[in-house]
Write an enzyme that holds these catalytic residues in place. Sequence first.
Site, mmCIF file in Angstrom:
data_model
loop_
_atom_site.group_PDB
_atom_site.id
_atom_site.type_symbol
_atom_site.label_atom_id
_atom_site.label_comp_id
_atom_site.label_asym_id
_atom_site.label_seq_id
_atom_site.Cartn_x
_atom_site.Cartn_y
_atom_site.Cartn_z
ATOM 1 N N ASP A 1 9.972 12.247 13.869
ATOM 2 C CA ASP A 1 9.972 12.241 12.671
ATOM 3 C C ASP A 1 8.513 12.873 11.816
ATOM 4 O O ASP A 1 7.877 12.257 11.095
ATOM 5 C CB ASP A 1 10.089 10.975 11.993
ATOM 6 C CG ASP A 1 10.611 11.144 10.260
ATOM 7 O OD1 ASP A 1 10.738 12.084 10.039
ATOM 8 O OD2 ASP A 1 10.311 9.782 9.686
ATOM 9 N N VAL B 1 5.465 -0.260 2.803
ATOM 10 C CA VAL B 1 4.220 -0.687 3.499
ATOM 11 C C VAL B 1 3.263 -1.494 2.878
ATOM 12 O O VAL B 1 2.933 -1.504 1.855
ATOM 13 C CB VAL B 1 3.475 0.726 4.002
ATOM 14 C CG1 VAL B 1 2.470 0.436 4.919
ATOM 15 C CG2 VAL B 1 4.521 1.594 4.739
ATOM 16 N N LYS C 1 5.236 -2.478 8.109
ATOM 17 C CA LYS C 1 6.218 -1.830 7.238
ATOM 18 C C LYS C 1 7.469 -2.315 7.474
ATOM 19 O O LYS C 1 7.994 -2.674 8.636
ATOM 20 C CB LYS C 1 6.321 -0.363 7.860
ATOM 21 C CG LYS C 1 7.295 0.653 7.376
ATOM 22 C CD LYS C 1 7.004 1.980 7.948
ATOM 23 C CE LYS C 1 7.974 3.081 7.158
ATOM 24 N NZ LYS C 1 7.651 4.294 7.410
ATOM 25 N N ILE D 1 0.888 -1.076 -0.010
ATOM 26 C CA ILE D 1 -0.162 0.066 -0.077
ATOM 27 C C ILE D 1 0.774 1.344 0.084
ATOM 28 O O ILE D 1 0.160 2.187 -0.011
ATOM 29 C CB ILE D 1 -0.993 0.044 1.078
ATOM 30 C CG1 ILE D 1 -0.209 -0.195 2.514
ATOM 31 C CG2 ILE D 1 -2.216 -0.904 0.901
ATOM 32 C CD1 ILE D 1 -1.176 -0.417 3.709
ATOM 33 N N GLY D 2 2.062 1.359 0.006
ATOM 34 C CA GLY D 2 3.048 2.456 -0.105
ATOM 35 C C GLY D 2 4.403 2.208 0.058
ATOM 36 O O GLY D 2 4.709 1.033 0.422
ATOM 37 N N GLU D 3 5.013 3.077 -0.340
ATOM 38 C CA GLU D 3 6.622 3.137 -0.391
ATOM 39 C C GLU D 3 7.098 4.493 -0.033
ATOM 40 O O GLU D 3 6.682 5.288 -0.761
ATOM 41 C CB GLU D 3 7.102 2.320 -1.551
ATOM 42 C CG GLU D 3 8.520 2.090 -1.691
ATOM 43 C CD GLU D 3 9.096 1.453 -2.966
ATOM 44 O OE1 GLU D 3 8.067 1.035 -3.690
ATOM 45 O OE2 GLU D 3 10.260 1.199 -2.682
ATOM 46 N N GLY D 4 7.936 4.450 0.965
ATOM 47 C CA GLY D 4 8.681 5.707 1.232
ATOM 48 C C GLY D 4 10.179 5.417 1.026
ATOM 49 O O GLY D 4 10.794 4.495 0.743
ATOM 50 N N GLY D 5 10.900 6.609 1.276
ATOM 51 C CA GLY D 5 12.098 6.474 1.512
ATOM 52 C C GLY D 5 12.887 5.430 2.129
ATOM 53 O O GLY D 5 13.834 4.757 1.946
#
Lengths: 737, 184
Positions: A220, A111, A127, A103-107
């Site tokens: 953060d 996730v 995550k 459902i998601g990808e970040g730096g």
Amino acid sequence: MSSPTQREEDLFDEARKLTDPDECRTFLERACGGDVALRRRVEDLLTAELDAEQFFTESGTVVHEHGIPLPGASIGADDRRRNLPGEEPLGTKIGRYKLLEKIGEGGCGVVYLAEQEEPVRRRVALKIIKLGMETKSVIARFEAERQALAMMDHPNIARVFDAGATDRGPPYFVMELVRGVKLTTYCDQHRLGIGQRLDLFVQICHAIQHAHQKGIIHGDIKPSNVMVALQDGVPVPKVIDFGISKATEARLTDKNLFTTYAQLIGTPAYMSPEQAEMGGVDIDTRSDIYSLGVLLYELLTGRTPFEPKALLEAGLDEMRRMLREREPARPSSRLQALPAAELTKTAEFREAEPDRLVSLVRGDLDWIVMKALEKDRRRRYETANGLALDVQRHLNNEPVAARPPSWTYRTQKLVRRNRVVVTAGAAVVAALVAGFGTSTWLFFKEREARPRAVAAEQQQAGLRHEAEMREKITQAALLVSLERFEEADGLLNEILIKKPTVEGAAVFRAVGEWHAIHGRWKAAADRFARLLQINQLDGADACTLDGLKQGPALVELGDAVAYERFRQDLIGRFNVTPCPFPDRVVKISVLLPADEKTVASLAPLAELTARSMAEAEGAGEVFQAAWRAMSLALLEYRRGNFAKAIELSQRCLAFPEYNAPRVATAHLILAMADRQLGRNHEALAEWNGAREIFESKIKPREDRGTPMQGFWFDWIFARILLREATALIEQPPAPAR
Amino acid sequence: MSEITQVLGEISRGDKASEELLPLVYDELRRHASARMAREAAGQTLQPTALVHEAWLRVFGDGGRTWENRGHFFGAAAEAMRRILIEKARSKARLKHGGNQVRLDIEQLELAETTPEEKVLLIDDALEKLQQQDPEKARVVVLKFFGGLTNEQVAESVGVTVRTVERHWAYAKAWLFQSIRAQQ
């Protein structure tokens, strides 16, 4: 170590593909024949392979692109991607969780939507951290905070359930599933106006406050860590990733600089200056306040105070310097400086005309943001609640704490404010959550985890204590702004602070003045004494003014011993620190007669005063010049230089600027000096002149009940001298000298 | 012929200034640099951009060199990156070990606890040995580990198949690790 040969490489390459150890042994036996040394070397290499892999890469072996989330782009059956750290095939079971959907990808992570089967069946967000990190220490750090994390229970916080290691190594975290949109995206998509944005922001502050009271720092805070989800049609912000920043120590510390720096695109923009410093170990809750300030800045202007791109391109040292030294533009100035087209677009996202947007942001919101963004954390809001309250005050058209209150500003607000009973009282009652007494470390059985847990517990306890203190200061500040001094005063007994704090000093000052105005000198002197311990951040102006309050308070209290100690401290403090108001120190130090030594110790300050009087006179600043002349006149009187005292008093009176208590004081010095010189007639005239001023002017002004009582301390100062002069004049006349 | 290769040709013939190549390769170099860093090698106050700039200066600093093609060029850049990283790691290790010891005292190191910069030095030491015995594999290590190149790019640069690069890389890692461990 023998030379690598082609044969050796071939065998190694073949053998490493065989997963069954027996098969592998058979293969090598047959292939090497009698060459025992060769077989031995290949076996050694095979044994080394796993360790070697880890040694070379720690996390993953494949070069990967990173940084920007790639929604949807990941599902293709790309073999290379599957090898990326953090990537796991759907359907994989990780611990108790089955991966269902990415459902998601970040730096720093990927996730997944995952399903937990036991003990309860539920869907969670999982995550997987893809930065090169030592899984063991990440999990150990997480374990140390687990108890505290579990204590968090807030509608605007996504709960963190679990952490562990995937089979392939990288650590993962399991969180409450939030089906929502990134904060800033939501606001822009729905064209939320400034008011609606502020409402969301206040809720976020409350969530952070809740965590702080549990001893948890987020570390953060940024838009992508605040998701907005609709609940019953109402947008509800949820802060995610609590505990993760701490566990992964995703800061720019020396150690993980390389691993994080390139990937944390965008994050330095939300970092407090102290966080960006090398080895930022001394991070406390006020770092989150800074990040909240950045978040608010972005909600208002659509931009962060510093451009993330500029920060990254500046290089690390320069970036630190910028965060530490450069003052960002106020939100309203930033908006005004935008090219017209951009401003129009930014305003459209906020359902406002460009001009209107600028004027909405200018003033209160500028100050609130800038106070949260102070470089020196002691100047920021003490608590997230304090920040939220100020935003609420702005929304209610009440004066905000971020600006030093001036009379016009306060009345402006009074006029605009609706006569609605302010519900802030309810906020004050907001329960202070008592720290939990159970020793966290009892839960940790592993021996090596214990020191860490103890340290974490101590740190959390320390943070909780600080959070409580800050919370009390915030509450007291609120009560003061509501002019509920008695309640504020009650809280002060519980505020045990010795460190300088701006907000704390303001509270002690206001409450001290309230006592002083009501003639409760003991209480006033006590509050001022504590004020003088914590007011160092307020600048010389406020500090010396605080002295002008404490001096009269102690004299009125009749505590000559305390006054003596006070003036010696003050002289000591300002004889070493340069001070733009030496006259104040001189004046307050000779309010009561002083011995020769004390008077002599004032010589350097007296000289500064004389110089600054001449300067003020030259610059036409008659107000300052007149006060300085008065200070010197009183000092000369204490020195016994009566003629000089008379001359200076007359100079003071000659300035074309009328200030009742100062004029009265000058007349009194004249009266006493004349009397000392045997000029009884003149003395009596001056004394009467002073009395007249008193009779017409000195009335307690409590009509507004505000702490801003003008210059009550100047009046008390004059009144003390009036008593001295009266006693002198009533003495039987001494023979003329 | 790729644009980079073409410009490289023009540079070596003196038709173009080397600066003109920078925009063409900058993104790629930077990607290598950050891949190199993302993978590991913490502990140095370098950042991808700085690494690229330094590498650039080294590659073009000694002048007079010519590049046959893109692969050759990136090979040179990888070598430059390696030297920079080693220098930084050395100075860091020097600082740490009291200022006069250039080489690490391997006796005192526990392999599992080596810091990233120590690791870089250990690997480079072992790499020298590999270089003497099998230059092709050593080159793969430089390109992969220090240069951050993909297997395809290494293959292009060295002039072998991707499969060979994979084999070399797997073998070299085990060999280097063995060698480092044997030292302890």
